[in-house]
Design an enzyme around this catalytic site. Structure first.
Site, PDB file in Angstrom:
ATOM      1  N   HIS A  16      -2.107   7.303   7.370  1.00 17.24           N
ATOM      2  CA  HIS A  16      -1.242   8.234   6.627  1.00 17.24           C
ATOM      3  C   HIS A  16      -2.002   9.475   6.175  1.00 17.24           C
ATOM      4  O   HIS A  16      -1.466  10.578   6.228  1.00 17.24           O
ATOM      5  CB  HIS A  16      -0.614   7.561   5.404  1.00 17.24           C
ATOM      6  CG  HIS A  16       0.628   6.797   5.710  1.00 17.24           C
ATOM      7  ND1 HIS A  16       1.748   7.363   6.279  1.00 17.24           N
ATOM      8  CD2 HIS A  16       0.940   5.500   5.501  1.00 17.24           C
ATOM      9  CE1 HIS A  16       2.687   6.452   6.414  1.00 17.24           C
ATOM     10  NE2 HIS A  16       2.215   5.304   5.961  1.00 17.24           N
TER      11      HIS A  16
ATOM     12  N   GLN B 256       2.902  10.019   1.322  1.00 18.13           N
ATOM     13  CA  GLN B 256       4.201   9.349   1.246  1.00 18.13           C
ATOM     14  C   GLN B 256       4.983   9.730  -0.006  1.00 18.13           C
ATOM     15  O   GLN B 256       6.185   9.504  -0.074  1.00 18.13           O
ATOM     16  CB  GLN B 256       4.034   7.830   1.311  1.00 18.13           C
ATOM     17  CG  GLN B 256       3.566   7.353   2.669  1.00 18.13           C
ATOM     18  CD  GLN B 256       3.454   5.855   2.696  1.00 18.13           C
ATOM     19  OE1 GLN B 256       2.427   5.299   2.306  1.00 18.13           O
ATOM     20  NE2 GLN B 256       4.512   5.198   3.142  1.00 18.13           N
TER      21      GLN B 256
ATOM     22  N   CYS C 252       6.624   0.073   7.176  1.00 20.12           N
ATOM     23  CA  CYS C 252       6.190   1.226   6.394  1.00 20.12           C
ATOM     24  C   CYS C 252       7.321   1.674   5.488  1.00 20.12           C
ATOM     25  O   CYS C 252       8.483   1.733   5.911  1.00 20.12           O
ATOM     26  CB  CYS C 252       5.784   2.352   7.349  1.00 20.12           C
ATOM     27  SG  CYS C 252       5.168   3.824   6.511  1.00 20.12           S
ATOM     28  N   LEU C 253       6.968   2.010   4.259  1.00 20.98           N
ATOM     29  CA  LEU C 253       7.973   2.522   3.321  1.00 20.98           C
ATOM     30  C   LEU C 253       8.579   3.828   3.798  1.00 20.98           C
ATOM     31  O   LEU C 253       9.695   4.166   3.423  1.00 20.98           O
ATOM     32  CB  LEU C 253       7.341   2.708   1.935  1.00 20.98           C
ATOM     33  CG  LEU C 253       6.774   1.437   1.293  1.00 20.98           C
ATOM     34  CD1 LEU C 253       6.080   1.776  -0.021  1.00 20.98           C
ATOM     35  CD2 LEU C 253       7.851   0.393   1.093  1.00 20.98           C
TER      36      LEU C 253
ATOM     37  N   HIS D 293      -3.787   1.143   7.984  1.00 17.47           N
ATOM     38  CA  HIS D 293      -2.436   1.713   7.970  1.00 17.47           C
ATOM     39  C   HIS D 293      -2.382   2.909   7.020  1.00 17.47           C
ATOM     40  O   HIS D 293      -1.877   3.978   7.378  1.00 17.47           O
ATOM     41  CB  HIS D 293      -1.436   0.629   7.544  1.00 17.47           C
ATOM     42  CG  HIS D 293      -0.031   1.091   7.434  1.00 17.47           C
ATOM     43  ND1 HIS D 293       0.928   0.793   8.375  1.00 17.47           N
ATOM     44  CD2 HIS D 293       0.608   1.823   6.481  1.00 17.47           C
ATOM     45  CE1 HIS D 293       2.081   1.333   8.016  1.00 17.47           C
ATOM     46  NE2 HIS D 293       1.910   1.962   6.863  1.00 17.47           N
ATOM     47  N   GLU D 294      -2.908   2.735   5.811  1.00 18.81           N
ATOM     48  CA  GLU D 294      -2.891   3.822   4.830  1.00 18.81           C
ATOM     49  C   GLU D 294      -3.833   4.951   5.247  1.00 18.81           C
ATOM     50  O   GLU D 294      -3.518   6.130   5.042  1.00 18.81           O
ATOM     51  CB  GLU D 294      -3.251   3.299   3.431  1.00 18.81           C
ATOM     52  CG  GLU D 294      -2.330   2.207   2.900  1.00 18.81           C
ATOM     53  CD  GLU D 294      -0.858   2.545   2.934  1.00 18.81           C
ATOM     54  OE1 GLU D 294      -0.476   3.737   2.887  1.00 18.81           O
ATOM     55  OE2 GLU D 294      -0.047   1.606   3.024  1.00 18.81           O
TER      56      GLU D 294
ATOM     57  N   GLY E 213       0.843  -1.175   0.000  1.00 23.89           N
ATOM     58  CA  GLY E 213       0.000   0.000   0.000  1.00 23.89           C
ATOM     59  C   GLY E 213       0.884   1.232   0.000  1.00 23.89           C
ATOM     60  O   GLY E 213       2.072   1.153   0.334  1.00 23.89           O
TER      61      GLY E 213
END
Length: 175
Positions: free
Chosen positions: A147, A53, A101-102, A143-144, A48
């Site tokens: 963000h 991000q 997480c990226l 999670h997204e 995702g």
């Protein structure tokens, strides 16, 4: 032309700011952003990615669960861009699970999330979609969603004892 975008790292203000509603789903710049996000996420082995991000403070993210080196047990699904997503309801049943997480490379945390959620979002073509998500895919959505709400998974970890290195996480899941 699709562009691999730079991924904002923890400490970048865009990861903590308010996001704006997406306007016209047919906007060419928005469609290009979605394509860039899909390519950037795939290149980074993500499941995702959210617009903040890639330095865009918009209420937009992609959920794209699939087995990959970072998540070997992830279920496969079609990558799904979600515009102006909402959580309509959450189950009382909570499950803790490892998240990475990226934007927070090298660290995994044990994060409590609702096991099932009801969601609404616009597809990239502007269609209203209502879904019930469960398990890993519900976790990715939440999670997204964090963000686009100015949060990262570290904000939900109960204790620093619930953090491990990426290397240790990969050792655990392959054991």
């Amino acid at each position: 032309m699709t562009i691999l975008r730079q991924i904002a790292q923890l400490g970048q203000p865009v990861l903590r700011q308010e996001t704006e509603l997406v306007g016209d789903p047919a906007d060419r710049a928005l469609q290009a952003l979605i394509d860039d996000m899909l390519a950037t996420m795939a290149e980074a082995n993500g499941v995702g990615i959210a617009a903040p991000q890639v330095y865009e403070p918009l209420r937009l993210f992609v959920v794209a669960s699939r087995p990959n080196p970072r998540y070997p047990q992830a279920p496969a699904m079609e990558p799904t861009p979600m515009l102006n997503p909402e959580i309509l309801w959450q189950s009382d049943e909570i499950e803790k699970g490892w998240e990475g997480c990226l934007s927070v490379p090298g660290i995994r945390g044990m994060v409590p999330r609702s096991l099932r959620i009801g969601v609404r979002y616009l597809s990239r073509t502007g269609q209203v979609c209502d879904d019930e998500l469960s398990g890993f895919i519900a976790r990715v959505f939440q999670h997204e969603y964090d963000h686009i709400s100015g949060m990262v998974f570290l904000d939900r970890v109960a204790s620093s004892r619930d953090l491990i290195s990426e290397r240790e996480y990969l050792r655990l899941v392959s054991a």
